[in-house]
Design an enzyme around this catalytic site. Sequence first.
Site, mmCIF file in Angstrom:
data_model
loop_
_atom_site.group_PDB
_atom_site.id
_atom_site.type_symbol
_atom_site.label_atom_id
_atom_site.label_comp_id
_atom_site.label_asym_id
_atom_site.label_seq_id
_atom_site.Cartn_x
_atom_site.Cartn_y
_atom_site.Cartn_z
ATOM 1 N N ASP A 1 12.127 -30.256 27.612
ATOM 2 C CA ASP A 1 13.426 -29.739 28.011
ATOM 3 C C ASP A 1 14.613 -29.339 26.849
ATOM 4 O O ASP A 1 14.302 -30.087 26.071
ATOM 5 C CB ASP A 1 14.018 -30.534 29.050
ATOM 6 C CG ASP A 1 15.388 -30.191 29.554
ATOM 7 O OD1 ASP A 1 15.151 -29.014 30.255
ATOM 8 O OD2 ASP A 1 16.358 -30.817 29.402
ATOM 9 N N GLU B 1 10.694 -25.168 26.753
ATOM 10 C CA GLU B 1 11.904 -24.360 27.054
ATOM 11 C C GLU B 1 12.858 -24.181 25.780
ATOM 12 O O GLU B 1 13.571 -24.814 25.209
ATOM 13 C CB GLU B 1 12.783 -25.080 28.049
ATOM 14 C CG GLU B 1 13.931 -24.338 28.370
ATOM 15 C CD GLU B 1 15.114 -25.082 29.246
ATOM 16 O OE1 GLU B 1 15.752 -24.463 29.966
ATOM 17 O OE2 GLU B 1 15.200 -26.335 28.853
HETATM 18 C C1 GLC Z 1 17.049 -27.097 31.386
HETATM 19 C C2 GLC Z 1 16.898 -27.577 32.774
HETATM 20 C C3 GLC Z 1 18.187 -27.462 33.586
HETATM 21 C C4 GLC Z 1 19.008 -28.623 33.357
HETATM 22 C C5 GLC Z 1 19.194 -28.479 31.832
HETATM 23 C C6 GLC Z 1 20.003 -29.872 31.392
HETATM 24 O O1 GLC Z 1 17.814 -26.075 30.917
HETATM 25 O O2 GLC Z 1 16.053 -26.515 33.085
HETATM 26 O O3 GLC Z 1 17.804 -27.348 34.986
HETATM 27 O O4 GLC Z 1 20.300 -28.453 33.987
HETATM 28 O O5 GLC Z 1 18.068 -28.432 31.031
HETATM 29 O O6 GLC Z 1 18.859 -30.850 31.140
#
Ligand code: GLC
Length: 551
Positions: A204, A247
């Site tokens: 993440d 991500e």
């Molecule tokens: C990422 C996730 C999202 C979340 C954020 C904070 O972007 O995809 O859903 O709110 O991280 O952890």
Amino acid sequence: MATDERWYDDAVFYAVDVEAFADGNGDGVGDFPGLIDRLDHLDALGVDCVWLLPFYPSPNRDNGYDVADYYGVDDRHGTLGDFVAFVRAADRLGIRVLVDLVVNHTSDQHPWFRRAREDPDSPYRDYYVWVDDPPEWPDPDRGPVFPGEEDTVWSYDEAAEAFYYHRFYHFQPDLNVANPDVRAEIRNVMDFWLRLGVDGFRVDAATLMIDNKGGLESTRLDDPHGVIRDLRRFVARRGDDAVLLAEADDEPDRLADYFGDGDECNVLLNFLLDAYLVAALAERRADPLRRVLDLLPAIPEEGQWANFLRNYDELNLGRLPTADREAVFEAFAPDEAMGIYGRGIRRRLAPMLGDRDRIELAYSLLFSLPGAPLLVYGDEIGMGEDLSLPGRDAVRTPMQWADEPNGGFSPADADDLVRPVIAGGGYGYEAVNVADQREDPDSLLRWFGRLIRTRHACPAIGTGACEVLDVDDPAVFAHRIAGDDGAVVAVHNLDDSPTAVSIALDGDPTVAFGRDGASVRPADDATDGSERARAWRFDLDGYGYCWVRPD
Ligand code: GLC
């Protein structure tokens, strides 16, 4: 489990939010027993790898991305034993499992943060990022990620008598990964889940995790990507063929860095492609796609893109040029309530496109592009959104299993559900559900099964070299991917008017996939001069598509 280090090249990924997928114990919240019961659905669809959104103990103020304990399963979703049973059941079906690694921040309820705020001398104090006086002029590149929901990245903590840094919500204090103890904790967390049999992690907020947090000298890493290299080394050592899928929604010229020299992330979520692909759909022309394929960096052989159209967050249009962004908002989010954060759309794809033929076109295109495709639960039946829910919850409604109370998601009272099931209208569970679509050979679900089988039969798409082909019609995107296992040529008509284009191909093409009515035949204007290449005419309906194997 089969050992195949590069399994992710051809995997079809499927994201599951456990709390919204299937409720096994009737309390209105999705759980692991429910998910186990529904694994047959994923198996029938042809999914290779499930990515589980966070299911850890959490106050659940950000859909579980506010983790209060990295070593457990939230009571609402079952027990650790249920989790292990799920991994085992998935493994028996040959389905791999990735779990979310949310270590850019913790919940403010995590014991580390509680101790950090209560005791300045606690070793946990430096797990987080503190200042006595936040900078008067915040760094414009380090503002709140959710504008409108948070207006600062520094919040004051009464107990600590200091301000802590948080790029996301104020209840998600950022961890300080410049602290080696924090990095050791992250390794322990990974080790724990690897030992329970997971096949890797969806990392993440990787970009923010290795950022110079708050712009402070104390959080600056000499080698930010060294953090990811360490994670990868650890995973490779402990996890057999486990992977990191990250991500990293970063600038185009920084994306390649996340793959390193093949020694960082194995797979990156392809946010850039997503935005431009949606722009191509909105503008009904191939040009945005041609541009994004030029923008995307070359990646090392060990790397792969995970391509998607929608996820469970906002559709982020922030990286598109203004004209493209405006075209997307105009076509797909005409009402203000459909937009979010001034940069995105909080809708699912099916209602954005509205038309079954166009939905097929979009996913056929997605699955034909270089990379591995990713679906989010509900995509396969064309679920819609609920704009009456706040923020991103609009696209996180429960899975619609059947035309039964609560869409078959849960036997609980409707008032007790984690979120309401979409009911009534064109996207309610009565009209859109798994059970009915399973019975109907013409359903979107059955179509997805065929698409996935075709993608599996065309491994060239995962690893081959992609060449965009010139065609006469600006609404048509045609490309060829050639790999060791042969080549695929795919032709997609982004517009709703029928068209025909002519493409020179070696050999006699056979159709691998296409809408009924798509046809390929020798063009009248026979050859392009070379010995074998010959012009072929592709006839396509509005939103038509056709994949062929040229020889
Ligand atoms: C990422 C996730 C999202 C979340 C954020 C904070 O972007 O995809 O859903 O709110 O991280 O952890």
